[in-house]
Design an enzyme around this catalytic site. Structure first.
Site, PDB file in Angstrom:
ATOM      1  N   CYS A 160      85.576  21.096   9.962  1.00 52.13           N
ATOM      2  CA  CYS A 160      84.859  21.672  10.070  1.00 52.13           C
ATOM      3  C   CYS A 160      85.467  22.367   7.975  1.00 52.13           C
ATOM      4  O   CYS A 160      85.241  21.177   7.364  1.00 52.13           O
ATOM      5  CB  CYS A 160      84.544  22.601  10.962  1.00 52.13           C
ATOM      6  SG  CYS A 160      83.262  23.697  10.592  1.00 52.13           S
ATOM      7  N   HIS A 187      82.760  20.058  15.740  1.00 53.95           N
ATOM      8  CA  HIS A 187      84.437  20.441  16.449  1.00 53.95           C
ATOM      9  C   HIS A 187      83.868  20.275  18.242  1.00 53.95           C
ATOM     10  O   HIS A 187      83.828  20.950  18.625  1.00 53.95           O
ATOM     11  CB  HIS A 187      84.181  22.510  16.630  1.00 53.95           C
ATOM     12  CG  HIS A 187      84.522  23.728  15.853  1.00 53.95           C
ATOM     13  ND1 HIS A 187      85.796  23.825  15.325  1.00 53.95           N
ATOM     14  CD2 HIS A 187      83.216  23.340  14.573  1.00 53.95           C
ATOM     15  CE1 HIS A 187      84.426  25.033  14.142  1.00 53.95           C
ATOM     16  NE2 HIS A 187      83.997  24.451  13.716  1.00 53.95           N
ATOM     17  N   GLU A 243      86.769  19.583  19.760  1.00 48.33           N
ATOM     18  CA  GLU A 243      87.631  20.464  20.339  1.00 48.33           C
ATOM     19  C   GLU A 243      87.299  21.199  22.023  1.00 48.33           C
ATOM     20  O   GLU A 243      87.561  21.264  23.129  1.00 48.33           O
ATOM     21  CB  GLU A 243      89.092  21.434  19.677  1.00 48.33           C
ATOM     22  CG  GLU A 243      88.172  22.660  19.081  1.00 48.33           C
ATOM     23  CD  GLU A 243      87.888  21.894  17.220  1.00 48.33           C
ATOM     24  OE1 GLU A 243      87.834  21.282  17.513  1.00 48.33           O
ATOM     25  OE2 GLU A 243      87.031  23.200  16.854  1.00 48.33           O
TER      26      GLU A 243
HETATM   27  N1  GLN Z   1      83.025  28.283   6.239  1.00 49.51           N
HETATM   28  C1  GLN Z   1      82.936  27.289   6.079  1.00 49.51           C
HETATM   29  C2  GLN Z   1      81.267  27.003   6.199  1.00 49.51           C
HETATM   30  O1  GLN Z   1      80.727  28.000   6.682  1.00 49.51           O
HETATM   31  C3  GLN Z   1      83.493  26.372   7.616  1.00 49.51           C
HETATM   32  C4  GLN Z   1      82.844  26.849   9.308  1.00 49.51           C
HETATM   33  C5  GLN Z   1      84.380  26.698   9.884  1.00 49.51           C
HETATM   34  O2  GLN Z   1      84.846  25.901   9.814  1.00 49.51           O
HETATM   35  N2  GLN Z   1      83.834  26.946  11.013  1.00 49.51           N
HETATM   36  O3  GLN Z   1      80.735  26.227   6.464  1.00 49.51           O
END
Ligand code: GLN
Length: 552
Positions: free
Chosen positions: A398, A524, A526
């Protein structure tokens, strides 16, 4: 008819009540019973989405997005839930629904908005019965929706907390309304005092007394201690807390948490709870039990180890990245290695990049973590730069994926000052930015791209090698996106777009063509990793980490 097991906590929080709850669920699953789990969080947030991981630990994301309608005309999207749901999903191998996470915020919001609508016309709105009725209604709604044989209800916090009172009162009423259908398990700490070499039961006695003063008598007491409770300690707890000795259960420190259901089973907890609930006695299914035993053994006997650096910004409490830690463990166990994680607070690199020169030689792989905001981000970008330059196996999750792209733009494409607009709104090269349709959204709660979405993976990529499939569903939690016009340009420098959404509009994963294995995913993975079924991308990452370690 659904039976209910309520799980409360005493003495202090952080005893691993979530693992106890999940393990109890496993005992019923061993017996072929269908299980579902509710977690009650007594805080006033509507969901944990806006909580800082340092304060609260990880925010878990489930597959489904729930449209919470507290009263007619009001809607909130909820997919971000308490980290205990990760534990439940990993132990029980079921997808949980976001409405299974009940917060005080949701309960009070519903009652107050209904009052404004005039639904209680003429009545004084009170904690008893209006708040407690709403709590019971929400619990029964989950039972109605998923129709489990056993519904576990974990109450967050500890008994005696002011904000948990209405929930404990609701449990008392629930037990009165459904005699014979409920069990109450109380999890407490039995501390070991080294100076006198004794386990002390007094804190347990006090917390049970607190429960009793609220009209709640536990059926089972689970004692968290460094080792198994000896007989005399069990006897003492039994006598003072008014439960039979067979209902005092040890919950010792464990290297592999997945072993806890087996430890509970050996103490007869499964049979005991079935008896209390009036469920027909059943022995655990031999095949299921043996499979779980084999799984825990897999986690216990690694042949080798690998070291992964996790440069991040919420490193001071390891719970901030619990699903990532578990996903790495799952992948490691299935490859026969223990994964040692080196958490490094990135603000340290910002002050002294020399730290990275030494670290990069010691480690076998790098995982760049999810995150928000600008603190510590320059250090994360620097870490990604080092991974690219030293060609170290790398997985960006992410934010970690977005920052891999920022590092690539800056140091490979030469776009000086490139950044995400989340970090630097004035950047000359906004390589990570909001989509045009997102710019008008001002609220923070529940407004990200959340929950499970279809991901289209392109053949011939490292990501495709991991999944072996063109279409998958993974879970998302982000607002910002890798900008397609910059990604197109980056292709000329060796960047590959390895996945998009179904329509090809949103970039879901990138990788570096001529790298050992440098991959970033916007999702994600995970959150879907299970001990028996590791996430394909984590598995492929660990395989490459092992290969790299051997090649050094
Ligand atoms: N801050 C980033 C976004 O909002 C990544 C978010 C995250 O890592 N879950 O896109």
């Amino acid at each position: 008819m659904t039976k209910y097991v309520f799980i409360t906590g005493g003495v202090l929080s952080g005893l691993g009540k979530g693992v106890v709850t999940a393990s109890i669920g496993k005992l019923f699953q061993f017996r072929g019973y269908k299980v579902d789990v509710i977690k009650i969080d007594p805080y006033l947030n509507v969901d944990p989405g806006t909580l800082n991981p340092i304060e609260h630990g990880e925010v878990f994301v489930c597959e489904d997005v729930w449209i919470f309608r507290p009263a007619e005309g009001y809607e909130f999207r909820i997919a971000e839930i308490d980290q205990d749901f990760g534990t439940y999903e990993r132990f029980l191998d079921i997808n949980m629904h976001p409405s299974n996470n009940i917060t005080s915020g949701q309960i009070y919001l519903s009652v107050i908005l209904k009052e404004r609508k005039g639904e209680y016309l003429g009545k004084t709105i009170q904690v008893i019965p209006h708040i407690t009725d709403e709590i019971k209604r929400r619990i029964r709604n989950v039972a109605r929706r998923s129709n489990p044989d056993v519904l576990l209800v974990e109450i967050g916090g500890t008994c005696g907390d002011i904000e948990a009172m209405p929930f404990l009162e609701a449990v008392r009423q629930f037990r009165l309304e459904e005699p014979g259908n409920t069990a109450l398990v109380h999890v407490t700490l039995v501390p070991y005092l080294e100076t006198i070499g004794q386990l002390k039961t007094k804190p347990t006695q006090h917390s049970v007394r607190t429960l009793q003063s609220m009209g709640l008598q536990p059926d089972v007491i689970v004692g968290r201690a460094p080792f198994e409770l000896p007989d005399d300690v069990k006897e003492k707890i039994s006598l003072f807390c008014n439960v039979p000795k067979e209902a005092v259960i040890s919950d010792p420190d464990l290297d592999v948490i997945y072993e806890l259901p087996l430890i509970f089973e050996r103490q007869g907890l499964g049979d005991y709870l079935c008896k209390i609930l009036g469920l027909p006695p059943r022995k655990p299914d031999e095949k299921l039990y043996k499979e779980w035993e084999a799984l825990t053994n897999l986690f216990k006997a690694p042949k080798d180890y690998v070291t992964i650096i996790m440069p991040g910004k919420y490193c001071m409490i390891t719970d901030s990245y619990i699903s990532i830690n578990e996903a790495l463990k799952h992948a490691g166990a299935h490859c026969g290695v223990k994964v040692k994680i080196k958490w490094v607070e990135t603000e340290t690199f910002e002050e002294d990049p020399g730290i990275l020169d030494d670290l990069i030689k010691e480690i076998d792989g790098m995982l760049l973590t999810p995150g928000f905001g600008s603190r510590g981000v320059e250090g994360m970008i620097l870490a990604a730069k080092y991974a690219i330059e030293h060609d170290v196996p790398f997985l960006g999750i992410c934010f970690g994926c977005q920052l891999l792209f920022v590092a690539f733009a800056r140091y490979v494409m030469g776009l000086h000052g490139a950044n995400s607009t989340e970090v630097d709104p004035e950047t000359p090269y906004p390589v990570v930015d909001l989509l045009p349709e997102q710019r008008k959204i001002k609220e923070k709660g529940g407004t990200m791209r959340l929950g499970g979405h279809v991901v289209r993976i392109f053949k011939g990529t490292k990501l495709y090698e991991a999944y072996g499939r063109e279409f998958i569903v993974e879970r998302f939690r982000h607002r910002y996106h890798i900008m397609p016009e910059y990604a197109e340009k980056a292709k000329e420098y060796g960047l590959v777009i390895s996945a998009t959404d179904e329509g090809g509009y949103i970039i879901n994963a990138i990788e570096l063509k001529d790298s050992r294995w440098i991959v970033g995913v916007q999702f994600h993975p995970e959150f879907k990793s299970r001990p028996n079924r590791p996430s394909p991308v984590y598995l492929e990452f660990i395989r490459n980490v092992i290969r790299y370690k051997k090649s050094k």
